[in-house]
Structures are given as structure tokens and as C-alpha cells.
Design a protein around this motif. Structure first.
Motif, PDB file in Angstrom:
ATOM      1  N   MET A 133       0.779  -1.145   0.089  1.00  0.00           N
ATOM      2  CA  MET A 133      -0.103  -0.384   0.051  1.00  0.00           C
ATOM      3  C   MET A 133       0.776   0.958   0.225  1.00  0.00           C
ATOM      4  N   SER A 134       0.705   1.920  -0.881  1.00  0.00           N
ATOM      5  CA  SER A 134       1.732   3.444  -1.449  1.00  0.00           C
ATOM      6  C   SER A 134       1.321   4.303   0.088  1.00  0.00           C
ATOM      7  N   LEU A 135       1.513   5.424   0.187  1.00  0.00           N
ATOM      8  CA  LEU A 135       1.105   5.856   0.997  1.00  0.00           C
ATOM      9  C   LEU A 135       0.090   7.021   0.617  1.00  0.00           C
ATOM     10  N   PRO A 136      -0.741   7.569  -0.667  1.00  0.00           N
ATOM     11  CA  PRO A 136      -1.580   7.990  -0.095  1.00  0.00           C
ATOM     12  C   PRO A 136      -2.802   7.098  -0.079  1.00  0.00           C
ATOM     13  N   ASP A 137      -2.041   6.364  -0.910  1.00  0.00           N
ATOM     14  CA  ASP A 137      -3.400   4.675  -0.596  1.00  0.00           C
ATOM     15  C   ASP A 137      -3.044   4.656   0.725  1.00  0.00           C
ATOM     16  N   ALA A 182      -7.183   5.391   3.100  1.00  0.00           N
ATOM     17  CA  ALA A 182      -7.482   4.248   4.071  1.00  0.00           C
ATOM     18  C   ALA A 182      -7.388   4.435   5.698  1.00  0.00           C
ATOM     19  N   GLU A 183      -7.416   5.430   5.735  1.00  0.00           N
ATOM     20  CA  GLU A 183      -7.433   5.741   7.410  1.00  0.00           C
ATOM     21  C   GLU A 183      -8.172   6.793   7.540  1.00  0.00           C
ATOM     22  N   VAL A 184      -8.497   7.660   6.795  1.00  0.00           N
ATOM     23  CA  VAL A 184      -9.260   8.288   6.737  1.00  0.00           C
ATOM     24  C   VAL A 184     -10.479   8.040   6.509  1.00  0.00           C
ATOM     25  N   ARG A 185     -11.284   6.839   5.014  1.00  0.00           N
ATOM     26  CA  ARG A 185     -12.541   5.942   5.148  1.00  0.00           C
ATOM     27  C   ARG A 185     -12.284   5.304   7.245  1.00  0.00           C
TER      28      ARG A 185
END
Length: 83
Positions: free
Chosen positions: A1-5, A9-12
Motif C-alpha cells: 500500500m503506497s503512502l496516499p492509499d 484508508a485511514e480517513v475512510r
């Protein structure tokens, strides 16, 4: 998982949880606090203007009494030459 993903995911994950209950009187308390802040700010501004006007008046009275623009008289007389 890349940094933006991972961040997405944390925000979601944070948004998927149930939202906390908001107190029913929150808007009224916020409005009352805002009113108090506004009244306090206006009172401070009024006091500041009053102090400024008092300082200007005191300076004007001082200047009228002392007349600092007038050259003070000399304490000694100039020497006399030729006597």
C-alpha cells in the motif's frame, strides 16, 4: 500500500465509525459564547478609545501650559566687549 492509499484508508476508516452525539444545546452555547466575546471586545475597544482621548487631552493641556515650542530665556548674559 503506497503512502496516499494508506492515508486515504485511514480517513475512510475514521469516517466509517458512528459519529458522536452532539449536545442539543451546543448551538445555543456557541451563540452565547460568541455574544460574550463580542461584548467584551466592544468594551475593550471603548476603554481603549477613552484612554486615547484622555491621553490626547492631557497632552494638549500640558502643551498649552508649558509651551514647549517657546525658547527658554538665557540664564546668563552675553559678555560685553569693548568696555
Amino acid at each position: 500500500m503506497s503512502l496516499p492509499d494508506r492515508k486515504e484508508a485511514e480517513v475512510r476508516r475514521m469516517l466509517d465509525v458512528p459519529h458522536p452525539a452532539v449536545p442539543p444545546d451546543l448551538a445555543a452555547r456557541a451563540a452565547e459564547r460568541g455574544r460574550r466575546i463580542l461584548v467584551r471586545r466592544r468594551a475593550v475597544q471603548a476603554v481603549a478609545w477613552a484612554l486615547l482621548l484622555a491621553a490626547v487631552a492631557a497632552f494638549a493641556v500640558w502643551a498649552a501650559v508649558v509651551e514647549p515650542w517657546v525658547v527658554p530665556p538665557a540664564d546668563t548674559t552675553p559678555p560685553l566687549d569693548g568696555w
